[in-house]
Design an enzyme around this catalytic site. Structure first.
Site, PDB file in Angstrom:
ATOM      1  N   ASN A 102       0.696  -0.752  -0.139  1.00 44.87           N
ATOM      2  CA  ASN A 102       0.168   0.071  -0.134  1.00 44.87           C
ATOM      3  C   ASN A 102       0.939   1.137  -0.044  1.00 44.87           C
ATOM      4  OD1 ASN A 102      -1.771   2.179   0.206  1.00 44.87           O
ATOM      5  ND2 ASN A 102      -2.821   0.968   2.095  1.00 44.87           N
ATOM      6  N   ASN A 107      -5.590   6.601  -1.496  1.00 42.36           N
ATOM      7  CA  ASN A 107      -6.715   6.194  -2.770  1.00 42.36           C
ATOM      8  C   ASN A 107      -7.210   4.685  -1.931  1.00 42.36           C
ATOM      9  OD1 ASN A 107      -4.388   4.354  -2.696  1.00 42.36           O
ATOM     10  ND2 ASN A 107      -4.384   4.984  -4.706  1.00 42.36           N
ATOM     11  N   ASP A 108      -7.513   3.678  -0.275  1.00 44.46           N
ATOM     12  CA  ASP A 108      -7.799   3.252  -0.400  1.00 44.46           C
ATOM     13  C   ASP A 108      -8.847   2.580  -0.448  1.00 44.46           C
ATOM     14  OD1 ASP A 108      -5.121   2.880   0.859  1.00 44.46           O
ATOM     15  OD2 ASP A 108      -5.719   2.719   2.680  1.00 44.46           O
ATOM     16  N   GLY A 127      -6.270  -2.516   0.295  1.00 45.29           N
ATOM     17  CA  GLY A 127      -5.467  -1.125  -0.242  1.00 45.29           C
ATOM     18  C   GLY A 127      -4.252  -1.407  -0.808  1.00 45.29           C
ATOM     19  N   ASP A 129      -1.656  -1.205  -4.020  1.00 51.37           N
ATOM     20  CA  ASP A 129      -1.439  -0.224  -5.387  1.00 51.37           C
ATOM     21  C   ASP A 129      -0.714  -0.166  -6.224  1.00 51.37           C
ATOM     22  OD1 ASP A 129      -0.343   1.360  -3.370  1.00 51.37           O
ATOM     23  OD2 ASP A 129      -1.543   2.227  -3.445  1.00 51.37           O
ATOM     24  N   ASP A 294      -6.540 -13.819 -19.843  1.00 51.66           N
ATOM     25  CA  ASP A 294      -7.589 -14.109 -19.028  1.00 51.66           C
ATOM     26  C   ASP A 294      -8.422 -15.460 -19.881  1.00 51.66           C
ATOM     27  OD1 ASP A 294      -7.992 -15.492 -16.014  1.00 51.66           O
ATOM     28  OD2 ASP A 294      -9.578 -14.253 -16.416  1.00 51.66           O
ATOM     29  N   GLU A 323      -3.935 -17.792 -21.129  1.00 50.90           N
ATOM     30  CA  GLU A 323      -4.581 -18.876 -19.892  1.00 50.90           C
ATOM     31  C   GLU A 323      -4.686 -20.926 -20.524  1.00 50.90           C
ATOM     32  OE1 GLU A 323      -6.447 -18.919 -15.498  1.00 50.90           O
ATOM     33  OE2 GLU A 323      -7.672 -18.020 -16.792  1.00 50.90           O
TER      34      GLU A 323
END
Length: 575
Positions: A102, A107-108, A127, A129, A294, A323
């Site tokens: 974090n 910006n949490d 949190g 980032d 993905d 994937e």
């Protein structure tokens, strides 16, 4: 761009009632396409090769009502044109950003997203980032990884379980709890200055239920819709199975991944183009070096083939890893094939996730495991177009932690690292495995917080002082191999010759015309004070010594060698 055509999605109240004009000699409005929803228009433009960067005016008129939209043409960055390829010279370090560090506590939680920070909830946002990744690039650099892959960082405006990043609500916007598009670009820029590369995790199969278009779909067939909620069967092999029932195929390609992950219908050509353009835009904007796609077998495979061709037309040789979650090489070869499959489908994929080898690694080094598992799986490489492009890994964000799967046996973890980092292919490791994280699923526990990534953590494992004695030993073990590997051309470009394991000891060689590396993995509980090397004399011909890079010891006898139980040697041979 190589492709001078571009599609614009226009969204506005009854926008289909408006006439559209682009008074620009270098931008041709080829067609205006209407769909079922009058709130959408799709404009097809052709940009002249004579066009220069600048603003293009798009005029919308309905009777006496009119307005203008300013659309900017930007120069194609030189850096993006010369993007670095991810190759077998690299080692990928996979990070779940919300759980890594974090770096910006402001910006949490953000006003424009629903889910707020709750570090005590294993399925909540903690949190982590982009600033946290930036703050700890030096740690990754010290470890010796050359490439970072972040789980998706685009906006996931979901009421819950949004931390993992796979429920995207805006394909053009970084989630504000991670940072901004500029912050993401900064990670790429700083990584490049450090000689490192960045892979972006992208999703074509589904979006998040919080996506802005979910309240106002362009058309019903924008999604794969069912009378009642219908989940995917998650059977990857249904996409390649020559005998597949239509029901099984439909469930794989049209079933929803989850109730909050609507399934995108790439048979809708407007959506197909939207997703392809988005992917190319991120490569161009941020200068990323690769894409991890993905759930690659889930969407319409012909759309995926078209995407790959469009991407590589703009950026030849661009690295893309699919994937492809299947346990056998024969299943995986459908996607890594250098010729059309029997059904006529050619994947154009540059790399696949080698799950066949992953499961072999876990079996080989798990309880009562035998390294013959590795030998037998690699012996099936003939089914691939190019097995050297496969992404080889011993852990990721979707499975139990490596140490947990190996019964918390640290020696076996080290053996799995030796193999992963010296066999053929492009290796990838999962953050925290180098400091012995050992949680089992559910997912929220596997994607655990890196100690020291939060200001008030009791210890900081990003530093030597914050690691336990055992963690430091394993960190240095992996660090030694990774930093040696950076210049080990025999591992990067060498051929592979392996010998049938005996008594749970596996010996193989990676070699070029000028370099030769011998790897011995003793997966047994037997100490060898005098391990006989005569059996390998053809591979040792011309060499009379070497250096064990793990222990930094010179070896002057290639007739016999000592190797302890559950240990490995990586020997750079010398003439």
């Amino acid at each position: 761009m190589v492709n001078s055509d571009v599609q614009l999605l226009i969204h506005g109240k009854n926008i289909a009632d408006f006439d559209v004009l682009i008074p620009n000699k270098n931008v041709e409005l080829k067609s205006v396409n209407k769909v079922a929803n009058k709130n959408y228009l799709f404009l097809n433009l052709t940009i002249s090769k004579n066009a220069t960067p600048g603003n293009v005016i798009i005029k919308f008129t309905k009777g006496k009502e009119s307005f203008k939209y300013v659309y900017e043409l930007k120069p194609k960055p030189q850096r993006a044109q010369n993007g670095q390829a991810v190759t077998s010279e690299d080692v990928i370090y996979l990070i779940t950003p919300d759980r890594f560090a974090n770096g910006d506590i402001t910006n949490d939680s953000t006003d424009d997203t629903l889910e707020k920070v709750d570090r005590y909830n294993e399925n909540g946002r903690h949190g982590g980032d982009l600033q946290g990744v930036l703050d700890n690039l030096a740690y990754i650099e010290e470890l010796g990884a050359t490439t970072i892959w972040l789980n998706p960082v685009l906006e996931n405006d979901q009421p819950a379980y949004s931390y993992h990043g796979y429920g995207i609500s805006d394909f053009y916007k970084t989630d504000t709890r991670f940072g901004t598009n500029e912050d993401y670009k900064k990670i790429v820029d700083v990584s490049h200055k450090k000689g490192m590369k960045v892979i972006m995790d992208q999703v074509f199969n589904h979006c998040g239920s919080g996506h802005w278009w979910m309240n106002d779909l362009p058309s019903k067939d924008w999604l794969n819709q069912w009378d009642t909620f219908t989940r995917s069967n998650f059977t990857n092999i249904a996409s390649s199975d020559p005998y597949v029932s239509s029901d099984d195929y439909e469930l794989l390609t049209r079933g929803w991944f989850d109730k909050n992950l609507p399934d995108l219908n790439l048979e809708n050509t407007f959506l197909e183009t939207y997703m392809i353009q988005n992917s190319i835009w991120w490569v161009t904007y941020a200068g990323i070096d690769g894409i991890r796609l993905d759930t690659y077998p889930y969407p319409n495979k012909h759309a995926m083939s078209k995407w790959m061709k469009a991407l590589t037309a703009e950026y030849p040789g661009f690295y893309m890893v699919a994937e492809t979650w299947a346990e056998r090489a024969s299943y995986l070869s459908y996607w890594n094939n250098d010729k059309p499959n029997r059904d006529g489908y050619t994947p154009h994929v540059s790399s696949i996730s080698d799950y066949a080898l992953y499961y072999s690694i876990i079996r080989a080094f798990g309880k009562d495991g035998d390294v013959s598992e590795l030998y037998k799986t690699l012996a099936e490489d003939f089914v691939y177009g190019n097995a050297a492009n496969n992404k080889v890994f011993n852990g990721n964000h979707d499975v139990d932690r490596l140490l947990a799967l190996l019964d918390e046996n640290v020696d076996k973890l080290k053996l799995s690292m030796v193999f992963t980092l010296t066999t053929r292919g492009i290796p990838q490791i999962y953050y925290g495995d180098e400091i012995l994280m050992k949680n089992k699923r559910p997912d929220g526990k596997v994607r655990q917080d890196f100690p020291g990534g939060w200001k008030n953590d009791k210890r900081n494992a990003f530093t030597k002082e914050g690691r336990t004695v055992e963690e430091e030993a394993v960190f240095n073990y992996i660090k030694t191999i990774l930093n040696w590997r950076k210049t080990a051309s025999s591992i990067h470009n060498g051929k592979l010759t392996h010998y049938q394991p005996r008594d749970n000891v596996y010996v193989y060689f990676r070699y070029t015309e000028t370099e030769n590396t011998m790897i011995i993995i003793n997966n047994s509980n037997k100490n060898y004070n005098d391990f006989d090397l005569k059996r390998f004399e053809k591979s040792l011909k011309g060499y009379n010594g070497g250096k064990d890079i793990i222990n930094d010891k010179l070896i002057d006898n290639l007739d016999h060698i000592a190797i302890s139980k559950n240990s490995a040697l990586i020997i750079e041979l010398t003439k």
